[in-house]
Design an enzyme around this catalytic site. Sequence first.
Site, PDB file in Angstrom:
ATOM      1  CE  LYS A  78      37.976  42.820  33.395  1.00 21.46           C
ATOM      2  NZ  LYS A  78      36.820  43.651  32.873  1.00 21.46           N
ATOM      3  CB  SER A 158      34.133  40.061  33.085  1.00 19.14           C
ATOM      4  OG  SER A 158      34.706  41.325  32.779  1.00 19.14           O
ATOM      5  CB  SER A 182      32.109  43.269  33.606  1.00 19.80           C
ATOM      6  OG  SER A 182      31.199  42.076  32.396  1.00 19.80           O
TER       7      SER A 182
END
EC number: 6.3.5.7
Length: 493
Positions: A78, A158, A182
Amino acid sequence: MTALNELTLAEARDGLKAKDFSAREIAQAHLDAIDRAKALNAYIVATPDRALKMAEVSDQKIAKGEARPLEGLPLGIKDLFATQGVDTTAGSKILEGFEPHYESNVSSQLWRDGAVMLGKLNLDEFAMGSSNETSAYGKTISPWRRQGSYAPLVPGGSSGGSAAAVAAHLCLGATATDTGGSIRQPAAFTGTVGIKPTYGRCSRWGIIAYASSLDQAGPIARTVQDCAILLGSMAGHDPRDTTSVDMPVPDFEAAISRGVKGLTIGIPKEYRVEGMPAEIQRLWDQGADWLREAGATIKEISLPHTQYALPAYYIVAPAEASSNLARYDGVRYGLRVPGKDIAGMYENTRAAGFGREVKRRIMIGTYVLSAGYYDAYYVRAQKIRTLIKRDFEAAYASGVDAILTPATPSAAFGIGEMASADPVEMYLNDVFTVTVNMAGLPGISVPAGLDAQGLPLGLQLIGRPFDEETLFAAAQTIENAAGRISLPKAWWA
């Protein structure tokens, strides 16, 4: 034969150990898949040269009989984790072109254990969002579609790039972060498994901060076992993070075979929210039945302050964000927009560099921390947080070993469907997940079925502090009962 990029992480590990294929071959298979999947926009940047170099080192280690725990396994990172020499943007224009001179603790532990880096994954800007629509580098598209529809869907957020990449076979597993859901919400939206460990289990050092008292790193993968393997490498004490807990990392993979016989699973009555779709309720009931049939006792419990969790979270998190994001000023790194003086440069840089949702949360956070409203909002929200934590403590003290809830209030929604809605409508996606962050507890989302339109739905298990092992055992029980969801065919290739 299964394509190399469609193996589970555990299968790939075993195949590499048996020398059925090389680390270079499986890395190349993933790089080819990434090239074919540009329509999904899951990666902000791929790192093919680095991946192949790391794979060559892995092949040498395997040939010498020196294989490490994750030797040769290709992963996505990420783009909130600092990666030395590779752009780290947090999905924001303000960090465009920023190359850290250091590596996050979590990613460095993955490389220490032999994993291969495929690239940096898309996300909502500064991890602020539930749909991956706020990234400055374009929306990530879910690999899933509703039956009979070509309308693009969100992968959740997210960590939407992480979830989409795992579901589309663009990596064997991915790092992610969870501040209010998330990891768990995008995992539920994409038919993948995601665990938010206990606060302090994984180091936050080198992860770009959103809300420091809530942020926690964890993995997203295709199976419970794969998540357990990854968390074993990601977790561990780090003296550079004062919130990192100095305690041994258990053998999470061994825990998945424990079963749930003799455990007590709590069902919180407050999670039966008004307007919950019937199929979510049915799935929740089905999950309880699966655990009961496997030998667990099901018990209704009360978490009375649940209704206050979402408003309290959306005071605490923006307050911490407004403080954390004050460091982005155009002086030392990232975007710089000139102004007539230093104050003008700050203002111009932040105005141009931050997206709309980030600006909204900074303003909310600054407002609730201001002298006139600090006691009325921020202090009160922190008191609510303490009460939420006590609710969970009381439930566990009553003999409950884990808590079962839905992961999300719905399946994935369409790109742009909530664009014109009140922002609170988007925030409601976190209704089942924020309590876990407010209390610092571990939570896992596991795929449990499909809705009427053929989209995945997930169940969430919430555990005692630092008892991820019980969560893995219960999640494996659900995975065994539900069967592994067949991930979508590659319509994007």
